[in-house]
Design an enzyme around this catalytic site. Structure first.
Site, mmCIF file in Angstrom:
data_model
loop_
_atom_site.group_PDB
_atom_site.id
_atom_site.type_symbol
_atom_site.label_atom_id
_atom_site.label_comp_id
_atom_site.label_asym_id
_atom_site.label_seq_id
_atom_site.Cartn_x
_atom_site.Cartn_y
_atom_site.Cartn_z
ATOM 1 N N TYR A 1 -11.884 12.445 -4.636
ATOM 2 C CA TYR A 1 -11.000 12.237 -5.789
ATOM 3 C C TYR A 1 -10.458 13.578 -6.303
ATOM 4 O O TYR A 1 -9.257 13.806 -6.335
ATOM 5 C CB TYR A 1 -11.780 11.522 -6.884
ATOM 6 C CG TYR A 1 -10.975 11.141 -8.102
ATOM 7 C CD1 TYR A 1 -9.981 10.168 -8.035
ATOM 8 C CD2 TYR A 1 -11.242 11.723 -9.343
ATOM 9 C CE1 TYR A 1 -9.271 9.794 -9.161
ATOM 10 C CE2 TYR A 1 -10.542 11.343 -10.476
ATOM 11 C CZ TYR A 1 -9.554 10.377 -10.383
ATOM 12 O OH TYR A 1 -8.851 10.008 -11.512
ATOM 13 N N THR B 1 -9.786 7.957 -20.466
ATOM 14 C CA THR B 1 -9.019 7.018 -21.284
ATOM 15 C C THR B 1 -9.659 5.639 -21.180
ATOM 16 O O THR B 1 -10.188 5.275 -20.124
ATOM 17 C CB THR B 1 -7.562 6.998 -20.798
ATOM 18 O OG1 THR B 1 -7.046 8.325 -20.925
ATOM 19 C CG2 THR B 1 -6.710 6.040 -21.617
ATOM 20 N N SER C 1 -4.241 4.960 -7.549
ATOM 21 C CA SER C 1 -5.432 5.657 -7.051
ATOM 22 C C SER C 1 -6.651 5.022 -7.710
ATOM 23 O O SER C 1 -6.629 4.767 -8.916
ATOM 24 C CB SER C 1 -5.431 7.147 -7.427
ATOM 25 O OG SER C 1 -6.707 7.722 -7.160
ATOM 26 N N ASP D 1 0.863 -1.179 0.000
ATOM 27 C CA ASP D 1 0.000 0.000 0.000
ATOM 28 C C ASP D 1 0.904 1.235 0.000
ATOM 29 O O ASP D 1 1.627 1.467 0.975
ATOM 30 C CB ASP D 1 -0.876 -0.041 1.265
ATOM 31 C CG ASP D 1 -1.823 1.150 1.363
ATOM 32 O OD1 ASP D 1 -1.617 2.150 0.644
ATOM 33 O OD2 ASP D 1 -2.756 1.087 2.182
ATOM 34 N N VAL D 2 0.879 2.023 -1.069
ATOM 35 C CA VAL D 2 1.810 3.153 -1.180
ATOM 36 C C VAL D 2 1.379 4.353 -0.333
ATOM 37 O O VAL D 2 2.095 5.362 -0.286
ATOM 38 C CB VAL D 2 2.049 3.581 -2.649
ATOM 39 C CG1 VAL D 2 2.704 2.462 -3.436
ATOM 40 C CG2 VAL D 2 0.769 4.072 -3.323
HETATM 41 P P1 NAD Z 1 -7.246 1.544 -11.974
HETATM 42 O O1 NAD Z 1 -8.191 1.512 -10.839
HETATM 43 O O2 NAD Z 1 -7.382 0.511 -13.043
HETATM 44 O O3 NAD Z 1 -5.755 1.490 -11.454
HETATM 45 C C1 NAD Z 1 -5.332 2.062 -10.240
HETATM 46 C C2 NAD Z 1 -4.390 1.087 -9.563
HETATM 47 O O4 NAD Z 1 -3.898 1.657 -8.339
HETATM 48 C C3 NAD Z 1 -5.090 -0.231 -9.168
HETATM 49 O O5 NAD Z 1 -4.332 -1.340 -9.619
HETATM 50 C C4 NAD Z 1 -5.152 -0.173 -7.651
HETATM 51 O O6 NAD Z 1 -5.143 -1.449 -7.039
HETATM 52 C C5 NAD Z 1 -3.904 0.658 -7.340
HETATM 53 N N1 NAD Z 1 -3.951 1.296 -6.029
HETATM 54 C C6 NAD Z 1 -4.938 2.086 -5.529
HETATM 55 N N2 NAD Z 1 -4.626 2.488 -4.281
HETATM 56 C C7 NAD Z 1 -3.413 1.953 -3.987
HETATM 57 C C8 NAD Z 1 -2.555 2.013 -2.865
HETATM 58 N N3 NAD Z 1 -2.892 2.724 -1.763
HETATM 59 N N4 NAD Z 1 -1.373 1.356 -2.891
HETATM 60 C C9 NAD Z 1 -1.025 0.647 -4.000
HETATM 61 N N5 NAD Z 1 -1.786 0.556 -5.113
HETATM 62 C C10 NAD Z 1 -2.979 1.197 -5.101
HETATM 63 O O7 NAD Z 1 -7.341 3.009 -12.609
HETATM 64 P P2 NAD Z 1 -6.639 3.613 -13.918
HETATM 65 O O8 NAD Z 1 -7.703 4.014 -14.852
HETATM 66 O O9 NAD Z 1 -5.557 2.720 -14.378
HETATM 67 O O10 NAD Z 1 -6.012 4.962 -13.310
HETATM 68 C C11 NAD Z 1 -4.628 5.068 -13.024
HETATM 69 C C12 NAD Z 1 -4.304 6.501 -12.629
HETATM 70 O O11 NAD Z 1 -4.638 7.393 -13.694
HETATM 71 C C13 NAD Z 1 -5.053 6.980 -11.390
HETATM 72 O O12 NAD Z 1 -4.196 7.798 -10.613
HETATM 73 C C14 NAD Z 1 -6.168 7.821 -11.977
HETATM 74 O O13 NAD Z 1 -6.602 8.814 -11.084
HETATM 75 C C15 NAD Z 1 -5.500 8.406 -13.219
HETATM 76 N N6 NAD Z 1 -6.498 8.775 -14.231
HETATM 77 C C16 NAD Z 1 -7.080 7.817 -15.023
HETATM 78 C C17 NAD Z 1 -8.037 8.194 -15.966
HETATM 79 C C18 NAD Z 1 -8.674 7.193 -16.901
HETATM 80 O O14 NAD Z 1 -9.516 7.601 -17.709
HETATM 81 N N7 NAD Z 1 -8.327 5.926 -16.889
HETATM 82 C C19 NAD Z 1 -8.411 9.532 -16.095
HETATM 83 C C20 NAD Z 1 -7.821 10.469 -15.243
HETATM 84 C C21 NAD Z 1 -6.843 10.080 -14.342
#
Ligand code: NAD
Ligand code: UDP
Length: 319
Positions: free
Chosen positions: A153, A183, A83, A56-57
């Site tokens: 968020y 995305t 996140s 957990d980061v």
């Molecule tokens: P996702 O939920 O698929 O991936 C997030 C990953 O973070 C997961 O594998 C989760 O288990 C891990 N995680 C969460 N809390 C954690 C913790 N405390 N310690 C360790 N690992 C942890 O989401 P995603 O779509 O891949 O998003 C990745 C990043 O990109 C995020 O920061 C998100 O806010 C940002 N983002 C994504 C989008 C999008 O459209 N996909 C848009 C804006 C921002």
């Protein structure tokens, strides 16, 4: 070259890890599986340059970095993506979301500073909230409800941005911030709650597509490979310390248009079911990507219909 990727088992983190491995990097991926899936790491695990740590980061990083051997403890770049990202997940994991973008980002800054590494912080178009400026440029400060249902968020991402940019000024670290716009692509979870997986899964099951509100709200959807390419450029190019850059696809669609396109590509008649619009749901969103074009020589290459067809193929195979 060694990269640390937090959130490596997630949708974007796993694609980013795979891309870096293909480019010849060694990668340490960290995740606690809060919303991630071990199956996303199948390709990365095939490489002997990939190391996975379950941690957990939001907790102090010394707890898990000491488990790495000494050669793996000094990365060239730290990419902090951990996140929850879907409204369904971050409302369920609200306190954890505040922690990972607050404490997690503070730990990432300390770690990058001590290692002398570059830092890339994954922020979001949600930093602009329900925007009063359209399209959104990086100079826009946003219109965010600080106490609403999405604030765990939006406001924690804004805190992360404030912490990282302050660390650039006070500590002299080389950090960059990417504001990611919606995305999509393979490896999104079927139950993730975001609109593209919901529509794809429903269309393939022959079920009604759930449209929140009147469907006139807009989003601009970026295919995952394009987004990852933008992130790699922003994280690795010299001379970009302190920069905040939108990365996304400026082609804008209403949610009702997205429903029509998804049904057509899935080869099913369009059936929709109206659902209430969630509180504080932004009414429109489109990135201005002039800065990404200028600094990164980047622009998206995959049109929505191509990316959506690939995403439907993914959900066909994983159903
Ligand atoms: P996702 O939920 O698929 O991936 C997030 C990953 O973070 C997961 O594998 C989760 O288990 C891990 N995680 C969460 N809390 C954690 C913790 N405390 N310690 C360790 N690992 C942890 O989401 P995603 O779509 O891949 O998003 C990745 C990043 O990109 C995020 O920061 C998100 O806010 C940002 N983002 C994504 C989008 C999008 O459209 N996909 C848009 C804006 C921002
Ligand atoms: N949405 C929808 N039906 C769904 C899921 C989402 O109409 O099944 C809408 C949602 O209200 C929002 C848009 O689609 O206006 C994008 O939602 P998503 O959760 O994908 O991303 P975000 O709101 O974070 O941009």
């Amino acid at each position: 070259m060694l990269a640390f990727v937090t959130g490596a088992a997630g949708f974007l983190g796993s694609h980013l890890s795979d891309r870096l491995l293909r480019d010849g990097w060694s990668v340490v991926g960290v995740d606690n599986f809060a919303t991630g899936d071990p199956r996303n790491l199948r390709e990365a695990n095939e490489s002997d340059r990939f190391t996975f740590v379950e941690a957990d980061v939001s907790e102090p990083w010394t707890g898990w970095t000491t488990r790495l051997d000494s050669a793996q403890r000094v990365p060239d770049v730290v990419l902090h993506l951990a996140s929850p990202a879907s409204p369904v997940h971050y409302e369920r994991l609200a306190l954890e979301t505040l922690a990972v973008n607050g404490l997690g980002t503070m730990h990432a800054v300390t770690f990058a500073h001590e290692a002398g590494a570059k830092l890339l912080y994954a922020s979001t178009s949600e930093s602009y909230g329900d925007p009063l400026e359209h399209p959104q440029r990086e100079t826009y400060w946003g219109n965010v409800n600080p106490i609403g249902i999405r604030s765990c968020y939006d406001e924690s991402k804004r805190f992360g941005e404030a912490y990282v940019t302050t660390a650039v000024r006070k500590l002299g670290i080389d950090a960059r911030i990417v504001r990611i716009f919606n995305t999509y692509g393979p490896r999104m979870q079927a139950g993730d709650g975001r609109v593209i997986p919901n529509f794809c899964v429903s269309a393939l099951r022959g079920e009604a597509l759930t449209v929140y509100g009147d469907g006139s709200q807009t989003r601009s959807f970026c295919y995952v490979d394009d987004l990852i390419d933008g992130i790699v450029r922003l994280a690795t190019r010299p001379g970009l310390g302190g920069r905040v850059v939108n990365v996304g696809n400026p082609d804008e669609y209403t949610i009702r248009q997205l429903a029509e396109i998804t049904a057509r590509l899935a080869g099913v008649p369009l059936h929709t079911e109206d659902r209430p619009l969630p509180p504080d749901d932004p009414t429109r969103r489109r990135p201005d990507i002039a800065l990404a074009r200028e600094l990164l020589d980047w622009q998206p290459a995959v049109p929505l219909e191509i990316g959506l067809a690939r995403t439907l193929d993914f959900f066909r195979l994983t159903r």
